[in-house]
Design a protein around this motif. Structure first.
Motif, PDB file in Angstrom:
ATOM      1  N   LEU B  58       7.286  70.361 115.984  1.00  0.00           N
ATOM      2  CA  LEU B  58       8.430  71.029 115.349  1.00  0.00           C
ATOM      3  C   LEU B  58       8.127  71.395 113.905  1.00  0.00           C
ATOM      4  N   ALA B  59       7.515  70.472 113.182  1.00  0.00           N
ATOM      5  CA  ALA B  59       7.230  70.696 111.756  1.00  0.00           C
ATOM      6  C   ALA B  59       6.259  71.855 111.573  1.00  0.00           C
ATOM      7  N   LEU B  60       5.284  71.970 112.477  1.00  0.00           N
ATOM      8  CA  LEU B  60       4.306  73.058 112.361  1.00  0.00           C
ATOM      9  C   LEU B  60       4.933  74.389 112.784  1.00  0.00           C
ATOM     10  N   ALA B  61       5.823  74.335 113.781  1.00  0.00           N
ATOM     11  CA  ALA B  61       6.454  75.566 114.267  1.00  0.00           C
ATOM     12  C   ALA B  61       7.506  76.073 113.284  1.00  0.00           C
ATOM     13  N   LEU B  62       8.144  75.165 112.547  1.00  0.00           N
ATOM     14  CA  LEU B  62       9.224  75.525 111.627  1.00  0.00           C
ATOM     15  C   LEU B  62       8.883  74.987 110.235  1.00  0.00           C
ATOM     16  N   PRO B  63       7.876  75.581 109.579  1.00  0.00           N
ATOM     17  CA  PRO B  63       7.347  74.982 108.337  1.00  0.00           C
ATOM     18  C   PRO B  63       8.342  74.968 107.182  1.00  0.00           C
ATOM     19  N   HIS B  64       9.404  75.771 107.271  1.00  0.00           N
ATOM     20  CA  HIS B  64      10.396  75.827 106.200  1.00  0.00           C
ATOM     21  C   HIS B  64      11.497  74.792 106.399  1.00  0.00           C
ATOM     22  N   ARG B  65      11.478  74.096 107.549  1.00  0.00           N
ATOM     23  CA  ARG B  65      12.578  73.189 107.865  1.00  0.00           C
ATOM     24  C   ARG B  65      12.130  71.737 107.778  1.00  0.00           C
TER      25      ARG B  65
END
Lengths: 219, 203
Positions: B58-65
């Motif tokens: 998730l962190a890699l897919a949504l780097p702004h979140r």
């Protein structure tokens, strides 16, 4: 991920050449198939001689130190050496926590760390980046963990680890290459397959220990 | 320190725009009661060893979140290899919280390796992870958790907790099952991101 640029000068063969004279016929070695093949050349002097009965190579990535741990716990009076690799340990890093809690005094783990998955095309492993296997092992509870990058230090650390009556883990940074994959080597007279190797290793342990581990008459 | 204290603190530090990957079981009930605004911001994979890996994805897919993993000693020890992957990816938006009770509590409390010589923060640091810290009281946990969530770097906070917990009264236990949770979490991500993740018209 950065590309693997290992600064190490040692080769796998250097590690085997250091290890070989430090071991004797009473020790048991667990390693990767290609190292077993080359170990045979060193210990017997010539290609084609009998494979060493004291060396077993489980073919499953991640199972070298685990197999050696089992042997070390089962045979506390015997010196056991695991010659493992970065790729294999990274496949099963959980073994570090088990090693760190068992700490068998008769086990020494030597890790060939070339920072790549060499046999499948040189993809970098995590040790090419930020991962330090000796530090991970120490964090997991292992004692006497060190990393060496040259032959003199390796000789010193491995000789010490084998003689100190305590658990030890030595990571040897090596450069890739210098040893063809086992499957690419020509078949020679006297070669054995993994199943035969299992029986030879088992019978060797029976002879060393004066015990019976596999008696088919029980069946 | 008790686990519930850690979860309560994280409920105060996180907001509904963050995403949480959680453990199933009592920890999910803890979060259900302490999550901000009753948001569907948490998902709990049922497979031991898959909490931090799911959060990493998730962190890699949504780097702004901002993404938080609520992991455990038993789960990390099932899949210590994730530490090396974390140590090489080091996503700035991910903080891993490990509730380390030193036992496999749900199967009768046999000790884990952290009851012996294994130090998960030291293992993570050796694997290349940044900001690896172990705390054993509530105040330290609150300080480090707040700092790690704000510092724009990966963090790995091991909280040594007492084993045992008080089960929530029936009426306060999580009301949804894992399959519903998956859909609710996915739709929550879709709303937050303004994207479509699962459009059944494509079938």
């Amino acid at each position: 991920m950065t590309a693997a640029v290992s600064s190490a000068s040692m080769t796998r063969m250097d590690v085997l050449n250091v290890l070989s004279p430090l071991l004797d016929g009473n020790d048991l070695l667990v390693t990767i198939p290609s190292a077993r093949r080359h170990f045979r050349e060193i210990t017997r002097g010539i290609i084609g001689a009998e494979p060493p009965h004291n060396t077993f190579a489980p073919v499953i990535l991640g199972s070298i130190s685990s197999t050696a741990l089992g042997l070390a716990l089962a045979l506390p009076g015997r010196r056991i050496v695991a010659l493992d690799t970065d790729g294999s340990l990274l496949m099963n890093t959980g073994i570090l926590a088990t090693l760190g809690n068992e700490r068998p005094a008769n086990l020494t783990v030597v890790v060939l760390d070339n920072e790549v998955y060499e046999s499948i095309g040189m993809h970098p492993t995590h040790t090419a980046g930020n991962t330090d296997l000796a530090a991970m092992a120490a964090g997991a509870g292992c004692i006497n963990c060190s990393t060496v990058t040259d032959v003199a230090s390796l000789e010193d650390r491995v000789a010490g680890a084998l003689e100190d009556g305590a658990f030890g883990l030595v990571v040897a940074k090596i450069r890739p290459g210098g040893m063809p994959a086992e499957w690419s080597l020509p078949r020679l007279a006297g070669d054995t397959d993994g199943v035969e190797d299992k029986y030879r290793f088992l019978r060797h342990i029976e002879a060393l220990e004066g015990i019976i581990t596999h008696d088919v008459r029980f069946w | 320190m008790r686990r519930i204290d850690g979860v309560r603190i994280l409920g105060e530090l996180l907001n509904p725009e963050d995403l949480v990957i959680n453990r199933v079981g009592p920890l999910s009930d803890d979060w259900w009661n302490h999550r901000p605004d009753g948001a569907d911001m948490a998902f709990a994979p049922v497979i031991l060893g898959s909490i931090t890996p799911t959060a990493l994805g998730l962190a890699l897919a949504l780097p702004h979140r901002r993404v938080a993993a609520f992991d455990t000693d038993g789960s990390i020890l099932m899949n210590t290899g994730i530490l090396a992957t974390l140590g090489n990816e080091r996503p700035a938006n991910l903080t891993v919280f490990v509730f380390d009770n030193e036992v496999y509590e749900s199967i009768g409390s046999p000790p884990t390796h952290t009851a012996g010589n294994t130090d998960l923060a030291a293992m993570a640091a050796g694997a290349g992870c940044l900001n690896c810290v172990t705390v054993s009281d509530e105040a330290d946990f609150a300080d480090h958790a707040a700092a790690m969530l704000e510092d724009d770097e990966m963090g790995f906070l091991v909280a040594k907790i007492d084993p045992g917990h008080d089960p929530w009264p029936w009426a306060q236990r999580k009301e949804t099952d894992g399959v519903e949770d998956k859909y609710r979490f996915m739709r929550h991500v879709e709303r937050l991101e303004g994207t479509t993740v699962h459009d059944v018209r494509f079938w």
